[in-house]
Design a protein around this motif. Structure first.
Motif, PDB file in Angstrom:
ATOM      1  N   PHE A  55      25.665  16.609 -18.203  1.00 17.03           N
ATOM      2  CA  PHE A  55      26.127  17.474 -19.448  1.00 17.03           C
ATOM      3  C   PHE A  55      25.973  17.193 -20.564  1.00 17.03           C
ATOM      4  CE2 PHE A  55      30.057  19.754 -21.042  1.00 17.03           C
ATOM      5  CZ  PHE A  55      29.261  20.923 -21.365  1.00 17.03           C
ATOM      6  N   ILE A  56      26.699  15.660 -20.588  1.00 16.75           N
ATOM      7  CA  ILE A  56      26.752  14.973 -21.960  1.00 16.75           C
ATOM      8  C   ILE A  56      26.263  13.643 -21.767  1.00 16.75           C
ATOM      9  CG2 ILE A  56      28.716  16.303 -23.014  1.00 16.75           C
ATOM     10  CD1 ILE A  56      30.561  14.023 -21.869  1.00 16.75           C
ATOM     11  N   ASP A  57      25.949  12.912 -22.718  1.00 14.80           N
ATOM     12  CA  ASP A  57      25.262  11.564 -22.480  1.00 14.80           C
ATOM     13  C   ASP A  57      25.956  10.674 -21.624  1.00 14.80           C
ATOM     14  OD1 ASP A  57      23.431  12.572 -24.137  1.00 14.80           O
ATOM     15  OD2 ASP A  57      23.737  11.321 -25.858  1.00 14.80           O
ATOM     16  N   SER A  58      27.351  10.634 -21.718  1.00 17.72           N
ATOM     17  CA  SER A  58      28.206   9.498 -20.959  1.00 17.72           C
ATOM     18  C   SER A  58      27.905   9.993 -19.305  1.00 17.72           C
ATOM     19  CB  SER A  58      29.764   9.603 -21.362  1.00 17.72           C
ATOM     20  OG  SER A  58      30.194  10.778 -21.050  1.00 17.72           O
ATOM     21  N   ALA A  59      27.848  11.343 -18.903  1.00 18.25           N
ATOM     22  CA  ALA A  59      27.593  12.024 -17.795  1.00 18.25           C
ATOM     23  C   ALA A  59      26.192  11.186 -17.337  1.00 18.25           C
ATOM     24  CB  ALA A  59      27.718  13.318 -17.499  1.00 18.25           C
ATOM     25  N   LYS A  60      25.266  11.531 -18.173  1.00 15.80           N
ATOM     26  CA  LYS A  60      23.768  11.244 -17.901  1.00 15.80           C
ATOM     27  C   LYS A  60      23.815   9.602 -17.613  1.00 15.80           C
ATOM     28  CE  LYS A  60      21.447  14.324 -20.598  1.00 15.80           C
ATOM     29  NZ  LYS A  60      20.357  14.490 -21.673  1.00 15.80           N
ATOM     30  N   GLN A  61      24.622   8.907 -18.293  1.00 15.53           N
ATOM     31  CA  GLN A  61      24.635   7.607 -17.958  1.00 15.53           C
ATOM     32  C   GLN A  61      25.263   7.052 -16.678  1.00 15.53           C
ATOM     33  OE1 GLN A  61      23.061   5.045 -20.108  1.00 15.53           O
ATOM     34  NE2 GLN A  61      23.336   3.700 -18.180  1.00 15.53           N
ATOM     35  N   GLU A  62      26.220   7.819 -16.310  1.00 18.67           N
ATOM     36  CA  GLU A  62      26.908   7.675 -14.986  1.00 18.67           C
ATOM     37  C   GLU A  62      25.915   7.969 -13.939  1.00 18.67           C
ATOM     38  OE1 GLU A  62      30.636   8.944 -12.458  1.00 18.67           O
ATOM     39  OE2 GLU A  62      30.526  10.090 -14.246  1.00 18.67           O
ATOM     40  N   SER A  63      25.198   8.986 -14.083  1.00 17.53           N
ATOM     41  CA  SER A  63      24.035   9.242 -13.220  1.00 17.53           C
ATOM     42  C   SER A  63      23.093   8.390 -13.029  1.00 17.53           C
ATOM     43  CB  SER A  63      23.525  10.726 -13.644  1.00 17.53           C
ATOM     44  OG  SER A  63      24.466  11.928 -13.649  1.00 17.53           O
ATOM     45  N   MET A  64      22.409   7.838 -14.137  1.00 22.07           N
ATOM     46  CA  MET A  64      21.446   6.751 -14.103  1.00 22.07           C
ATOM     47  C   MET A  64      22.016   5.502 -13.445  1.00 22.07           C
ATOM     48  SD  MET A  64      18.833   7.829 -15.637  1.00 22.07           S
ATOM     49  CE  MET A  64      17.645   7.002 -16.489  1.00 22.07           C
ATOM     50  N   ASP A  65      23.335   5.053 -13.704  1.00 19.19           N
ATOM     51  CA  ASP A  65      23.741   3.968 -13.122  1.00 19.19           C
ATOM     52  C   ASP A  65      23.925   4.151 -11.443  1.00 19.19           C
ATOM     53  OD1 ASP A  65      24.210   2.945 -15.467  1.00 19.19           O
ATOM     54  OD2 ASP A  65      26.419   3.170 -15.769  1.00 19.19           O
ATOM     55  N   ALA A  66      24.210   5.318 -10.973  1.00 16.07           N
ATOM     56  CA  ALA A  66      24.399   5.579  -9.715  1.00 16.07           C
ATOM     57  C   ALA A  66      23.091   5.700  -8.808  1.00 16.07           C
ATOM     58  CB  ALA A  66      24.920   7.072  -9.321  1.00 16.07           C
ATOM     59  N   ILE A  67      22.111   6.066  -9.809  1.00 18.08           N
ATOM     60  CA  ILE A  67      20.744   6.030  -9.094  1.00 18.08           C
ATOM     61  C   ILE A  67      20.159   4.724  -9.009  1.00 18.08           C
ATOM     62  CG2 ILE A  67      18.329   6.515  -9.476  1.00 18.08           C
ATOM     63  CD1 ILE A  67      19.290   9.086 -11.233  1.00 18.08           C
ATOM     64  N   GLU A  68      20.438   3.768  -9.916  1.00 19.17           N
ATOM     65  CA  GLU A  68      20.113   2.349  -9.939  1.00 19.17           C
ATOM     66  C   GLU A  68      20.806   1.679  -8.890  1.00 19.17           C
ATOM     67  OE1 GLU A  68      19.676   0.950 -14.073  1.00 19.17           O
ATOM     68  OE2 GLU A  68      20.332  -1.007 -13.388  1.00 19.17           O
ATOM     69  N   GLU A  69      22.325   2.022  -8.711  1.00 16.71           N
ATOM     70  CA  GLU A  69      22.576   1.293  -7.698  1.00 16.71           C
ATOM     71  C   GLU A  69      22.266   1.723  -6.167  1.00 16.71           C
ATOM     72  OE1 GLU A  69      26.922   1.693  -8.172  1.00 16.71           O
ATOM     73  OE2 GLU A  69      27.189   1.120  -6.053  1.00 16.71           O
TER      74      GLU A  69
END
Ligand code: SF4
Length: 464
Positions: A55-69
């Motif tokens: 939805f917004i850039d901070s949510a995207k970053q959280e998603s990218m971090d979760a995928i990476e983890e």
């Protein structure tokens, strides 16, 4: 479970809004029906599904971090959700070339196919319905829910026909697709039968429900029901639980549900994301709804249903917003006297057309306007909550611990609104409905003391 079967565990990470949560619930329910175990951590899982939010850039970053983890901890990762489309999907693939599959929001089939491909399902196809199926029997009728037992989100449609310039949801989720009203009523009935006491109606635009199917008429339990918000509210209002409407736009036909609120059929609560009040900014945002008459409409609604609570969200510092536009917004807030309000500083979202608008507002001015907005609304909210002191209200208990119980009244949606604290009162359980007297308030929350036992509620309400 049959001991000879190897374990089939799927780890699951669910991010984002209630609409994404409902997608997760559907995927988890089908995984359970297919015989998979759901694992709460990565190490034990045979594969991990990450349902992302874009939805917004901070949510995207959280998603990218979760995928990476998940990639680091487990290595076998299936990505789905709002980031699973377009340039976001490409970014995920570039950062994590070994993800097993990427799919968009509500693409349940691709997620399930990907899971099946990497861990074949154990459920035996072609079984007679009378035969005991250990997997299906373990799944409750209402499916797997990620919310507490006493409330549930009821998603009535997918996608959106509007094209607000700051939003990329239509690009991610497509145009409006309404669920058949019979299916929605059936799901609501199953949830209520399982013990749910509050249904939260969600979509991208609840007031547009049925537009895409031309308000198709269905017979549900021999009752004619059109696929439209009013008919849905009437049906849900007969179920004897709290029904709360989210994401409603102030179209004229919304007027028709207000009497249902006044009659106590559905909660006198409307979540309307107004986003701004300056006509110029609303035009730049391409917001739906006839904004000019909104204040009159709110006034008329309150005349019919004085208890009506309105929650909303706003964006300050949108491109092109001048001090004059902002002042229009503050004046509008004073006039509208909304009960619950969230406010965000505008931030560009990759792919949104608002990014190309001229006159982006500098960060320090955005911050200043956000602070002034919050001060104004906190004052309004504190005053409205003060007026509640002495009132008797029904409260649904969410949590109980050694310090007391915490619940919500009709004015409070879970996660986003305030709470009602019953300090020191522990003789209750999550999901109980209590009648309380409000004894204190600040700008967000209320404090209360119980006045009736659960059993007394009905008679108390009748005299209310
Ligand atoms: S109404 Fe506007 S903000 Fe809401 S989902 Fe549709 S396009 Fe996005």
């Amino acid at each position: 479970m049959n001991d000879s079967q190897p374990s089939r565990k799927v780890g699951f990470v669910s991010l984002g809004c209630p609409k994404a949560l409902v997608d997760s619930e559907r995927i988890l329910t089908q995984l359970k029906l297919d015989g998979y175990e759901i694992s709460p951590n990565y190490d034990n899982a045979d594969v991990v599904v990450v349902n992302t939010c874009g939805f917004i850039d901070s949510a995207k970053q959280e998603s990218m971090d979760a995928i990476e983890e998940a990639m680091q901890e487990n290595g076998k990762v299936i990505v789905t959700g709002c980031m699973g489309k377009g340039s976001d999907a490409e970014a995920i693939k570039a950062a994590n070339p070994d993800v097993l599959s990427i799919s968009g929001p509500a693409d349940y089939e691709q997620v399930l196919n990907a899971v099946h491909q990497y861990i074949p399902p154990t459920r035996i196809e072609g079984k007679s319905p009378d035969e005991h199926d250990p997997y299906i029997d373990l799944v409750p009728a209402q499916g797997i829910k990620l919310t507490p037992e006493h409330y549930a989100y009821l998603k009535i449609s997918e996608g959106c026909n509007h094209r607000c310039t700051f939003c990329i949801i239509p690009a991610m989720r497509g145009d409006l697709v309404s669920r058949p009203i019979g299916d929605v009523i059936l799901e609501a009935g199953t949830l209520v039968a399982s013990g749910v006491r509050e249904l939260l109606v969600i979509s991208q635009d609840t007031s547009a429900y049925g537009v895409d199917v031309k308000y198709k008429l269905e017979f549900v339990d021999n009752e004619p029901r059109e696929t439209r918000m009013l008919d849905l509210c009437k049906a849900l209002g007969e179920m004897g639980v709290w029904v709360r409407l989210h994401y409603v736009y102030p179209y004229p036909h919304v007027d028709k549900v207000i009497p249902l609120m006044a009659e106590g059929k559905i909660l006198p609560y409307l979540d309307i994301p107004f986003q701004h009040a300056s006509p110029k900014i609303l035009k730049l945002m391409k917001r739906p709804g006839n904004q000019e008459k909104v204040l009159e409409r709110i006034k008329a609604w309150r005349e019919i249903c004085p208890e009506l609570v309105i929650r909303s969200t706003f964006v300050v510092g949108f491109p092109g917003e001048t001090e004059e536009d902002f002042q229009i917004l503050l004046d509008w807030l004073e006039e509208a006297q909304l009960d619950r309000v969230g406010c965000f500083k505008y931030s560009p979202v990759d792919g949104a057309t608002a990014n190309d608008l001229p006159d982006h507002v500098p960060e320090d001015i955005q911050q200043d306007r956000w602070e002034r907005f919050m001060e104004t609304q906190q004052r309004i909210s504190a005053r409205r909550l003060q007026n509640r002191i002495g009132q008797q209200l029904e409260v649904l208990i969410d949590t109980v611990d050694g310090d007391g119980a915490i619940g919500r009244c009709y004015a409070d949606a879970p996660e986003i609104d305030g709470k009602v604290y019953l300090d020191g009162f522990t003789d209750t359980y999550a999901g109980d409905a209590l009648l309380v007297t409000i004894t204190g308030a600040d700008e967000y929350d209320l404090w209360a003391e119980p006045v009736y036992e659960d059993d007394d509620l009905e008679s108390a309400q009748e005299s209310h």
